[in-house]
Enzyme design. Sequence first.
Site, PDB file in Angstrom:
ATOM      1  N   HIS B  46       0.787  -1.168   0.032  1.00  0.00           N
ATOM      2  CA  HIS B  46      -0.099  -0.128  -0.019  1.00  0.00           C
ATOM      3  C   HIS B  46       0.861   1.255  -0.019  1.00  0.00           C
ATOM      4  O   HIS B  46       0.619   2.091  -0.998  1.00  0.00           O
ATOM      5  CB  HIS B  46      -0.823   0.044   1.280  1.00  0.00           C
ATOM      6  CG  HIS B  46      -1.973   1.119   1.234  1.00  0.00           C
ATOM      7  ND1 HIS B  46      -3.101   0.972   0.456  1.00  0.00           N
ATOM      8  CD2 HIS B  46      -1.972   2.138   1.898  1.00  0.00           C
ATOM      9  CE1 HIS B  46      -3.825   2.084   0.571  1.00  0.00           C
ATOM     10  NE2 HIS B  46      -3.139   2.757   1.512  1.00  0.00           N
ATOM     11  N   GLU B  68      -2.407  -5.446  -4.197  1.00  0.00           N
ATOM     12  CA  GLU B  68      -3.183  -5.103  -2.930  1.00  0.00           C
ATOM     13  C   GLU B  68      -4.529  -5.845  -3.128  1.00  0.00           C
ATOM     14  O   GLU B  68      -5.170  -6.233  -2.127  1.00  0.00           O
ATOM     15  CB  GLU B  68      -3.384  -3.387  -2.922  1.00  0.00           C
ATOM     16  CG  GLU B  68      -2.778  -2.923  -2.124  1.00  0.00           C
ATOM     17  CD  GLU B  68      -3.376  -1.560  -1.738  1.00  0.00           C
ATOM     18  OE1 GLU B  68      -4.235  -1.180  -1.273  1.00  0.00           O
ATOM     19  OE2 GLU B  68      -2.647  -0.628  -2.722  1.00  0.00           O
ATOM     20  N   ASN B 426      26.285 -22.688  -5.899  1.00  0.00           N
ATOM     21  CA  ASN B 426      27.106 -23.667  -5.998  1.00  0.00           C
ATOM     22  C   ASN B 426      26.615 -24.870  -4.754  1.00  0.00           C
ATOM     23  O   ASN B 426      26.457 -25.712  -5.228  1.00  0.00           O
ATOM     24  CB  ASN B 426      28.401 -23.504  -5.901  1.00  0.00           C
ATOM     25  CG  ASN B 426      29.498 -24.595  -6.169  1.00  0.00           C
ATOM     26  OD1 ASN B 426      29.394 -25.643  -5.643  1.00  0.00           O
ATOM     27  ND2 ASN B 426      30.273 -24.303  -6.960  1.00  0.00           N
TER      28      ASN B 426
END
Lengths: 153, 691
Positions: B46, B68, B426
């Site tokens: 918001h 929202e 990795n």
Amino acid sequence: MAEDIKVIVFKLGSEEYGIEVEKVQTIERMMPITRVPKTYSFIKGVINLRGVVIPVIDLRGRFGIEEGEHTDQTRVIIVSVNDMEVGFIVDSANDVIDLNRDSIDTPPDVVGGIKAKYLDGVAKIGEDRLLIMLNLAEVLNKGEIVHLESLEG
Amino acid sequence: MDMNQYLSMFIDESNDHLQSLNESMMGLEANPDDLSIVQVIFRSAHTLKGMAATMGFEDLASLTHQMENVLDLVRNSKLRMQDFIFDTLFKSIDALESMVEDIMGGGDGKADVSAIVTSLQAIVRGEVPNAGGAVAEVSKPAVKASDAPVFLDEFQFSVLEQSMQEGHNVLYVEVTIRKDCQLKAVRAYMVFDLLERSGEVIKSFPSVQDIEQEKFDQSFSLYYITQKGASEIQAMILNLSEIEKVTSVALDQESLRQLGQDSVAATAEVPTSAPVISSVSVPSAASSNTSAAREEGGKAAPAKTGGAPSRTIRVDIERLDVLMNLFSELLIDRVRLEQLASEVQNGDLTETVEHMSRVSGDLQNIVMKLRMVPVDTVFNRFPRMVRDLAKSLDKKIDLVVTGAETELDRTVIDEIGDPLVHLLRNAVDHGIESVSDRIAAGKPEMGTINLRAFHSGNHVFIEIEEDGAGIDSQKVLKSAVKKGVITQEQAATMNDEEAHQMLFAAGFSTAEVISDVSGRGVGLDVVKSKISSLGGNVTIYSTLGKGTNFSVQLPLTLSIIAAMLIRLGSEKYAIPLSSIVETGIVKKSQIRTIHGNKMLEFRNKNIPLLSLSRIFSVPDYDESDEEETEIVVVRKGERLVAMAVQDFIGQNEIVIKNLGKYLPDIQGISGATILGDGQVALIIDPNAFIK
């Protein structure tokens, strides 16, 4: 009518050169230089300019003119181009003049033995005074230095 | 209005919010029923929307708006979070990140996000493409006063309790408006208006704003304090037109306390009493209610986001750099003053200078601390990365981060991100085995990666440890021999630890086929050199079958180091203390020549003796004629080298300065510093002399 520019005038041998004032940070007297090993011969080393370490070039050496002894008149012109700060050792620097852009001509092929690519143009001041405007970006071009070195080597 | 001045603030804050969105989403994914996290996410989204709209970044604002809408359904328990929604929301956050990045780079933050917006809208409409059939449900608030579908926060609870003690009636009212009502919001307003005349509405569900915007289905409920009786109120409301039903229950202390404190138990009844709409949606509503109740039930555990944030201000990093520069000049003057004072030998002066030294020492600490940033700023993007990576590889991985508050200099922080990303990838990619392999190996199917940071001495360690397959040193050696990195003979003498270090060897990763060593080694030499360039070190500890630990050692800061100053003729150089093993004097007779190289016996080992004066072509010094030569023994890893110098000047704290952009890289020189007398001394990089 083109604009006026302010130019710092300095000497190498008998020639007079000009650098636009905006590109010049300060002009210093000669100061102790710390030699930097394993680099080009015209790089004289580094100086301490109020806390900032700045490399110094002998402009005579850069242009392939024989280097001379430093005198009372010797100056270090600190310029700043493309984020690079570099000091130029010159024989003397004691003038600032106004120049009209119109009065700058394209450089002839060879001026005072210096390659034309280092030059922006030649300005005529008064009757018989010629001012060589430097192309700083080219003077500081490192790619070209390598080329120069390999030729010399 | 000129927005530019707010732009950097906007970018900073947007990044903060995006970070918080990412973190909270991860948290929610781990704990999908915790509605309090949804609240945090909603608030961030918001705020971001508001900021973006103010700054005129329409695409950003509209995307956050769509997010929202989804989040709003979730926090009101009308939508259950599931994988598809998570993925879409994560995608949205990614899109927002790239928009903000674009804005950072001077762009206008525009991007084509229609695909994401479409999926978000579909989610809001309840069209979730999920085979499980968990269609978004608009669940009616579960109604029965005693089941307490409306939860009160501590404050509201105490208000109710107090008014009860003062003799007021506390009512729980539920109003249902007729289905054919055209203007529900207006009716609701009339109800509120009526109620406000003879009492006070403490809390309503949905919230008053939502009711005003007609964001409710058919009914709403509220807590109400009044002098009138329950039935009286009920009759009053029923007098309004288009009201279908009103339930009004007077609460007593007992039932109120039940609501406030025992809501867990209360909500446990919800599944049985709530109108069963779909078998999927009800448990979700119930469990999310439960956690919401826990959150809001007053004496519950402190909210996850709680804890007073430390008060900070944002400082332009350039200003900090200026401060740092000024301070280093002060440091130079201090050294100069100390020199002068020792020459002058004046008691008062010496005392003053000593005091100044102490003060500037403290000042140095503070200035250094200003530049310290918690590694959290780097770590925070890793959980998301590991999640995505694990998902794409179909592995189960739990990333445990510890020591994220450990602080490092900002200059190090800026550089360390990429190597860590590499090591983590990795670990996920090649360290942790697939689920089936793990089960076959008798391990839990969920792999664990521990990412930890901690201080030790003058260093910070960052370790990435996983419980994966470990490294087969024989395979590594075979591969290294094949690639010509080492010879067969060398390989034969190597122990496991040395073999593991081969992964960092330069030639190792350039080969094409690495899969035979489970791909380890790809780009690890780059990681190594990056960390070395920061003055750090990385080591591997691995046990076959048990897992691997990459340990990265980093200096606290890069800009001030302790160094030994030495003299070569008229020139002075600084050698970082961290790489010096020992200093000493050798006689000419101790120096041997092997294959034309000067060697020196040092602690039963033959080590090379380098002539610094020759390497640097010092014009006015050469040690070859001297009977006795001062040497500095430096180390890189296990290897030692002695360097001949003329004199030791002494140990000093030096401020590292770079040589500027113009000078090319000079082998053996890593930078410069300014000495007490204003002279520039070059800093020797001993690593360059050790192959």
